[in-house]
Write an enzyme that holds these catalytic residues in place. Structure first.
Site, PDB file in Angstrom:
ATOM      1  N   ARG A  48     -25.773   5.754  -3.027  1.00 52.01           N
ATOM      2  CA  ARG A  48     -25.661   4.390  -2.544  1.00 52.01           C
ATOM      3  C   ARG A  48     -24.575   4.282  -1.485  1.00 52.01           C
ATOM      4  O   ARG A  48     -24.778   3.660  -0.433  1.00 52.01           O
ATOM      5  CB  ARG A  48     -25.361   3.463  -3.732  1.00 52.01           C
TER       6      ARG A  48
ATOM      7  N   HIS B  69       0.825  -1.209   0.000  1.00 54.98           N
ATOM      8  CA  HIS B  69       0.000   0.000   0.000  1.00 54.98           C
ATOM      9  C   HIS B  69       0.860   1.260   0.000  1.00 54.98           C
ATOM     10  O   HIS B  69       0.373   2.348  -0.284  1.00 54.98           O
ATOM     11  CB  HIS B  69      -0.930  -0.001   1.208  1.00 54.98           C
TER      12      HIS B  69
ATOM     13  N   ASP C  99      -7.996  10.143   4.068  1.00 50.50           N
ATOM     14  CA  ASP C  99      -8.964   9.642   5.043  1.00 50.50           C
ATOM     15  C   ASP C  99      -9.535  10.807   5.844  1.00 50.50           C
ATOM     16  O   ASP C  99      -8.790  11.571   6.473  1.00 50.50           O
ATOM     17  CB  ASP C  99      -8.304   8.656   6.008  1.00 50.50           C
TER      18      ASP C  99
ATOM     19  N   ASP D 190      -8.996 -10.812 -17.127  1.00 49.10           N
ATOM     20  CA  ASP D 190      -8.923 -11.959 -18.038  1.00 49.10           C
ATOM     21  C   ASP D 190      -7.511 -12.058 -18.608  1.00 49.10           C
ATOM     22  O   ASP D 190      -7.036 -11.146 -19.278  1.00 49.10           O
ATOM     23  CB  ASP D 190      -9.950 -11.777 -19.162  1.00 49.10           C
TER      24      ASP D 190
END
Length: 450
Positions: A261, A158, A312, A395
């Site tokens: 949402r 990260h 954050d 893929d």
């Protein structure tokens, strides 16, 4: 689950010579979680690839070597500097690829969402006892199953990338494996965020999001991080999400933008956690929200900026207040925190870190073993959104994955919100809570929508 046997491992290096040298890291790369983050993909190869495990592994190696030419920082190493600073040594040492096999079958995992404990041996381990500068930034494990299926477990630093940059890397890797040209080159120069520069001045805002989160007022704060945790993947279908939206937007006559949402599910998650944990009504609790700053800056960061560009922010409130107030109230607090992130706020946050004598206390803040000593878990919650990211459809030439999700995470209160795989507006919440709280959380999470 059947045992997993490691057959071997190797270092995959860039297929061509790449730039070598020190790449300065931005403040976002050097703070919060600087360890590795896991994901896992499961594949049921097409008929023409069944039984060709060696050929699939060769294709993965060859295309990985080629994509590292374009994403050469991933083949480097992070080095520690004095006072908690970090830098990226682009030395082309490569990424680690582990080959494994198992007598398990894909059918053993059911729908995968209830089998996350079985992922543990399919995701490579990173040995943090080794010197930091020796750790590969990317460690991969390809596991072949008896049925012909396979999994790809990943651990990606990260400190090198955030979720959006990671997915860009994987998408381009897949394109090259399929024989297609590179779709979009990464923008690698982190100096656009003044990486390696001195502060321009003092911060212009009071960045409370970087302070230590609140502790329990009723329980032993030192014991909370030691309690066992469990993980659940909790699904909300389109109708359940719409019910939350209707509840949150009730009374809105069009004078303000309807709650999204993400806002409604995040608010519902925070409230459900407060109930499940049985907080005292006066318990202060914090919600951590990760905001992508790419398009909030002026001008926006370059397309395909490769690195961390997440800030954050926190929302705080008393548990009783959050539980008893309308859902719209909690959504409003979340929106207010997100909307304050603009160009000026981002640069102020950068100066906040640049003015710190030592960054160590801001690293691995969410981890129980954090040097800061505080638990980001009880009584707090963090919700990271992958709702807008292209997480599905990786893929390599034998078909898209049949399942993709986060690997393992064991930090109490940590959660990741993913879009449902069918793209119809449904949501999957990958949540970690203390064992004692998880079943109660599920009860409130679903029953409160009825």
């Amino acid at each position: 689950m059947a045992s997993v046997r490691i057959k071997g491992s190797c270092m995959v290096t860039p297929a061509e010579p790449t730039w070598t040298g020190i790449l300065p890291l931005s403040e976002w790369d050097q703070t919060a979680v600087i360890t590795h983050v896991s994901t896992i993909y499961f594949y049921k190869p097409s008929e023409d690839w069944l039984g060709r495990n060696d050929a699939m592994l060769d294709k993965i190696k060859e295309s990985l070597s080629r994509v590292l030419v374009h994403f050469y920082p991933v083949a480097g190493r992070i080095r520690r500097l004095p006072k908690g600073r970090l830098e990226l040594d682009c030395n082309a040492l490569g990424v680690e690829l582990i080959e494994a096999e198992s007598d398990a079958q894909l059918s053993d995992f059911g729908d995968f969402s209830s089998s996350t404990k079985l992922f543990k041996n399919l995701i490579p381990r990173v040995d943090y006892e080794r010197p930091f500068h020796e750790l590969p930034l990317l460690v991969l494990q390809v596991t072949s199953f008896r049925c012909g299926g396979m999994s790809l477990g990943s651990m990606l630093s990260h400190a090198a990338t955030d979720g959006q940059s990671s997915l860009h890397f994987f998408a381009e890797w897949g394109r090259l494996a399929r024989g297609e040209p590179l779709g979009a080159a990464p923008y690698l120069d982190r100096r656009i965020l003044r990486a390696g520069e001195l502060p321009s001045g003092p911060p212009r805002f009071d960045h409370t999001e970087f302070s230590q989160p609140p502790l329990s007022i009723t329980n032993n704060a030192e014991e909370e991080p030691k309690k066992p945790t469990t993980i659940a993947l909790l699904k909300l279908d389109t109708e359940q999400v719409d019910r939350l939206k209707r509840a949150a937007n009730k009374g809105n006559d069009g004078g303000k933008k309807p709650y999204s949402r993400y806002e409604v599910v995040t608010a519902h998650t925070w409230r459900s956690a407060c109930k499940a944990r049985g907080h005292d009504s006066e318990q202060l609790t914090t919600l951590g929200v990760a905001v992508d700053m790419r398009n909030r800056m002026n001008p926006p960061l370059p397309d395909k900026y490769f690195g961390n560009a997440i800030l954050d922010v926190v929302v705080s409130g008393k548990s009783g207040e959050l539980i008893n107030a309308p859902l719209s109230y909690v959504c409003g607090k979340i929106r207010e925190a997100i909307e304050k992130v603009n160009d000026e706020y981002v640069w102020s946050a950068i100066d906040y870190f640049k003015n710190q004598e030592d960054l160590s206390m801001f690293q691995d803040l969410h981890a129980p073993e954090s040097p800061a000593g505080a638990s980001y878990g009880y009584p707090n919650v963090g919700v990271i959104s992958w709702l807008s990211l292209p997480i599905y459809g990786l893929d390599f030439g034998w078909g898209k994955e049949i399942y993709m999700g986060p690997g393992t995470h064991d930090f109490d209160g940590d959660s990741l919100m993913l879009p449902g795989p069918n793209g119809n507006g449904s949501v999957v919440l990958a949540l970690c809570l203390q064992v004692d709280h998880m079943e109660k959380f599920k009860k409130y999470y679903y029953e409160d929508i009825m």
